[in-house]
Design a protein around this motif. Structure first.
Motif, PDB file in Angstrom:
ATOM      1  N   ARG A  49      57.512 -29.707  79.696  1.00 49.32           N
ATOM      2  CA  ARG A  49      57.329 -30.785  78.724  1.00 49.32           C
ATOM      3  C   ARG A  49      55.938 -31.390  78.925  1.00 49.32           C
ATOM      4  O   ARG A  49      55.546 -31.716  80.037  1.00 49.32           O
ATOM      5  N   ILE A  50      55.216 -31.516  77.808  1.00 46.60           N
ATOM      6  CA  ILE A  50      53.904 -32.147  77.824  1.00 46.60           C
ATOM      7  C   ILE A  50      53.935 -33.292  76.821  1.00 46.60           C
ATOM      8  O   ILE A  50      54.101 -33.062  75.622  1.00 46.60           O
ATOM      9  N   GLY A  51      53.811 -34.511  77.314  1.00 45.46           N
ATOM     10  CA  GLY A  51      53.915 -35.658  76.431  1.00 45.46           C
ATOM     11  C   GLY A  51      55.332 -35.822  75.908  1.00 45.46           C
ATOM     12  O   GLY A  51      56.298 -35.286  76.453  1.00 45.46           O
ATOM     13  N   ASP A  52      55.471 -36.556  74.824  1.00 44.86           N
ATOM     14  CA  ASP A  52      56.772 -36.803  74.192  1.00 44.86           C
ATOM     15  C   ASP A  52      56.860 -36.008  72.903  1.00 44.86           C
ATOM     16  O   ASP A  52      56.188 -36.348  71.911  1.00 44.86           O
ATOM     17  N   PRO A  53      57.659 -34.914  72.878  1.00 47.66           N
ATOM     18  CA  PRO A  53      57.733 -34.072  71.672  1.00 47.66           C
ATOM     19  C   PRO A  53      58.190 -34.819  70.427  1.00 47.66           C
ATOM     20  O   PRO A  53      57.923 -34.394  69.304  1.00 47.66           O
ATOM     21  N   SER A  54      58.900 -35.964  70.590  1.00 53.93           N
ATOM     22  CA  SER A  54      59.346 -36.722  69.420  1.00 53.93           C
ATOM     23  C   SER A  54      58.201 -37.514  68.799  1.00 53.93           C
ATOM     24  O   SER A  54      58.322 -38.034  67.692  1.00 53.93           O
TER      25      SER A  54
END
Length: 270
Positions: A71-76
């Motif tokens: 996960r890189i950052g917030d995918p939402s």
């Protein structure tokens, strides 16, 4: 094992740069080994059900069928800018099987990003990009050397006696690497370890043999050169994403370092 045969196959290798949130999961794992080195920014993985941050110098070592999640950052929040870069190699072969069994491999470890280590990752990725001109024997031996370098780096890092001064210097170095795309001042670096600017500057130079400013420029040049070589970014985008706010300054220091202009460098690498 007969050294005239290929024992380590590079199936996929490259350089990944993310400026937007990203998420990938493969719970059943891959059919190959995966070596992934974080070289800029931050990411997150899952190990034994726990979310674990990945910073600069962190290396993931996964065997076939081991679960993978990144996960890189917030995918939402896809429009939220992030910055993360890594080298990755998917590989297999009898030599790698023997290398993996030789010791208990950690899923995650931290290694120093020296020039020798980074140049090997770059060369493996570049050799795989040589469409129509690849030689599996070259990739084989490059990968073997890289794996042995990883072992040596892990051994050196784990057994080295670290003084408080050395630890502070390495914290400054890691802070620079993790925030290289941002505006960085000597005060920012000194504040990270709670030292005065003069003391931080002296300690860094004493430990690494270069000034903080020299190291910042060096890291930015290497990141920009990777993006010129491996990505479709424009030259201006490659410079800016690596932390250079002035293209004319970037052009000058790049030409001083590599002996050619950024455009000529890209043309030579094609």
């Amino acid at each position: 094992m007969n050294d005239d045969t290929v024992g380590a196959y590079v199936r996929v290798a490259g350089y990944g740069y993310h400026d937007r949130p990203y998420y990938s999961v493969k719970r059943e794992g891959f059919t190959t080994y995966l070596l992934r080195l974080q070289v800029e920014g931050q990411a997150e993985t899952v190990i034994d059900g726990r979310r674990v941050p990945l910073g600069v110098g962190d290396i993931l070592l996964l065997a076939p069928k081991q679960p993978y999640e990144l996960r890189i950052g917030d995918p939402s929040a896809y429009q939220t800018p992030v910055r993360s870069a890594d080298y990755y190699i998917f590989c297999d072969g009898p030599w790698l099987d023997a290398w993996w069994r030789d010791r208990c491999r950690p899923r995650l470890a931290t290694i120093p990003l020296d020039d020798g280590m980074l140049s090997l990752w770059r060369q493996v990725a570049w050799e795989k990009r040589r469409i129509g001109r690849t030689d599996e024997r070259i990739s084989d031996y490059l990968l073997r050397v890289l794996c042995l370098f990883i072992d040596r780096s892990l051994d050196d890092w784990q057994t080295r006696l670290v003084s408080p001064e050395s630890l502070a210097a390495h914290r400054m170095k890691r802070f620079i690497e993790q925030n290289i795309g941002d505006e960085l001042t000597l005060q920012d670096v000194a504040d990270e370890v709670g030292l005065s600017v003069s003391r931080a500057v002296h300690l860094f130079k004493e430990t690494f043999g270069c000034t903080i400013v020299q190291y910042i420029v060096d890291v930015r040049l290497k990141l920009a050169s990777d993006r010129i070589r491996f990505s479709a970014m424009t030259l201006e985008q490659a410079a800016e994403s690596a932390g250079f706010r002035s293209y004319s300054y970037f052009y000058r220091v790049f030409r001083d370092r590599y002996g050619v202009s950024p455009k000529q460098y890209r043309q030579q690498m094609q």
